[in-house]
Design an enzyme around this catalytic site. Structure first.
Site, PDB file in Angstrom:
ATOM      1  N   TRP A 106       0.967  -1.103   0.242  1.00 24.35           N
ATOM      2  CA  TRP A 106      -0.438   0.377   0.252  1.00 24.35           C
ATOM      3  C   TRP A 106       0.870   1.151  -0.075  1.00 24.35           C
ATOM      4  O   TRP A 106       0.616   2.230  -0.369  1.00 24.35           O
ATOM      5  CB  TRP A 106      -1.233   0.031   1.374  1.00 24.35           C
ATOM      6  N   ASP A 175      -1.342   6.815   6.254  1.00 19.12           N
ATOM      7  CA  ASP A 175      -2.373   5.638   5.569  1.00 19.12           C
ATOM      8  C   ASP A 175      -3.367   4.514   6.949  1.00 19.12           C
ATOM      9  O   ASP A 175      -1.662   3.581   7.203  1.00 19.12           O
ATOM     10  CB  ASP A 175      -2.050   5.327   4.250  1.00 19.12           C
ATOM     11  N   LYS A 199     -11.999  -1.844   6.460  1.00 15.84           N
ATOM     12  CA  LYS A 199     -11.255  -2.525   7.738  1.00 15.84           C
ATOM     13  C   LYS A 199     -11.472  -2.495   9.142  1.00 15.84           C
ATOM     14  O   LYS A 199     -12.366  -3.701   9.119  1.00 15.84           O
ATOM     15  CB  LYS A 199      -9.355  -2.010   7.602  1.00 15.84           C
TER      16      LYS A 199
END
Ligand SMILES: *Cc1c(COP(=O)(O)O)cnc(C)c1O
Length: 364
Positions: A106, A175, A199
């Protein structure tokens, strides 16, 4: 609780499992929210009832995370992936550079999106060891010229966690998609935090952005309106129709977390849950191998491999028969991955550990 609905243990990395109490409340309020005679899905986003939902959701998140008054909280669309681009558009000046730490897939995607907007500098890259660790903060070096440092607090695919808040002399943009609210975090160490909701917060469709005022003041003029953090902030996430229902479900989740002890209690539960699975890996005499190095192990996502592809397939099949779903690992790491976010029950970790033990005894 789960038995009442025939629910499975859902180890999905995202969208992830939600608290049963939250789903029950959403069900009970589905057709008539608090006497309004309508569902939250059907409400004008400019109405008083929705305004109260939005304000309450922001307030509860502020309480949970201890967000100081000089930070704005935004609820935006486009997922965490749009934030990769927005962060660079808003905070990477034309003649400037941004530092990126790559501890997994990511962070790399965030960096690649930023590269399309300006100059980036990769200050740490764990690629050589297959993205299995986070850097110790004192080993990072900066030239001090960067507009910001971007990190990924938890790498969802590789199961790599920083496990501590950074302490550096640059504005840190983080993030937090896969571990926000999983443990106490010191918001003041970050200039900007963002997270896709699906999530650890709620359903897909909304991303939370927490941005310090001085960062918003730096946003350049002339950005496309929807991609302009300052404009979104001036309009309190209501420049256009926000993802109303996703925000509402996040709000129910925040209330539920407050009621169950907040992030401190969640952190304890998450430690305990992750340990059950890691102990099953470490106690298997090498049958299971964890992907991340021990001192970078994620409490949320636990990727592990078995001795062969054949055994992996059989393991996944056996797990499914026992009501444990979505354990297949990401294609880039292979093997299995157990995602055990805040709402994932401890009983599911115990059931997985028990099955892992039996499977290794039979096939090891
Ligand atoms: C899932 C994930 C993303 C991407 O989220 P989308 O909302 O699907 O764009 C980004 N970063 C991390 C750490 C993630 O886990």
């Amino acid at each position: 609780m789960s038995q009442a609905y025939d629910r499975v243990y859902n180890f999905s990395a995202g969208p992830g499992t939600l608290p049963v109490e939250v789903l029950e409340q959403a069900r009970d309020e589905m057709l008539n929210w608090h006497g309004t005679g309508m569902s939250v899905m059907e409400m004008s986003h400019r109405s008083k009832p929705f305004e109260s939902i939005l304000e309450g959701t922001e307030q509860d998140l502020r309480t949970l995370m201890g967000i100081p008054d000089n930070y704005r909280v935004l609820f935006l669309q486009g997922g965490a992936s749009l934030q990769f681009t927005m962060v660079a558009m808003n905070f990477l000046p034309k003649d400037g550079v941004a530092d990126y730490v790559l501890t997994g897939a990511w962070g790399k995607k965030a960096m690649q999106a930023a590269q399309l907007q300006g100059d980036v500098n990769v200050v740490f890259d764990a690629k050589a060891t297959g993205y299995d660790h986070a850097p110790l903060p004192h080993t990072l070096t900066f030239d001090g010229k960067a507009a910001y440092l971007h990190i990924t607090s938890n790498e969802t695919i590789h199961g790599v966690d920083f496990l501590r808040d950074p302490s550096v002399d640059l504005p840190v943009i983080c993030d937090m998609s896969s571990n926000i609210l999983s443990r106490p975090m010191d918001v003041t160490r970050y200039a900007v935090i963002y997270a896709g909701a699906q999530k650890n917060l709620g359903p897909a469709g909304v991303s939370v952005v927490i941005a310090r005022d001085d960062m918003l003041e730096k946003v350049p003029q002339g950005l496309p309106p929807m991609l302009d953090y300052r404009l979104q902030s001036e309009n309190k996430s209501m420049y256009n129709t926000p993802p109303c229902y996703s925000i509402y479900i996040c709000g129910l989740g925040f209330k539920h977390l407050l009621k169950t002890g907040g992030v401190e209690a969640a952190a304890k539960r998450n430690e305990e849950k992750a340990k059950i699975v890691y102990d099953a890996i470490d106690g298997s005499g090498g049958f299971y191998k964890g992907h991340a190095q021990v001192n970078s192990r994620s409490r949320m996502n636990i990727p592990f491999t078995l001795p062969s592809e054949e055994l992996t397939v059989e393991f996944l099949k056996g797990a499914k028969e026992r009501g444990m779903l979505e354990l297949k690992g990401h294609r880039s790491v292979g093997g299995c991955r157990a995602s055990v976010y805040n709402a994932f029950p401890k009983e599911g970790c115990l059931a997985l550990a028990q099955f892992m033990k039996e499977f290794a005894a039979k096939n090891g």
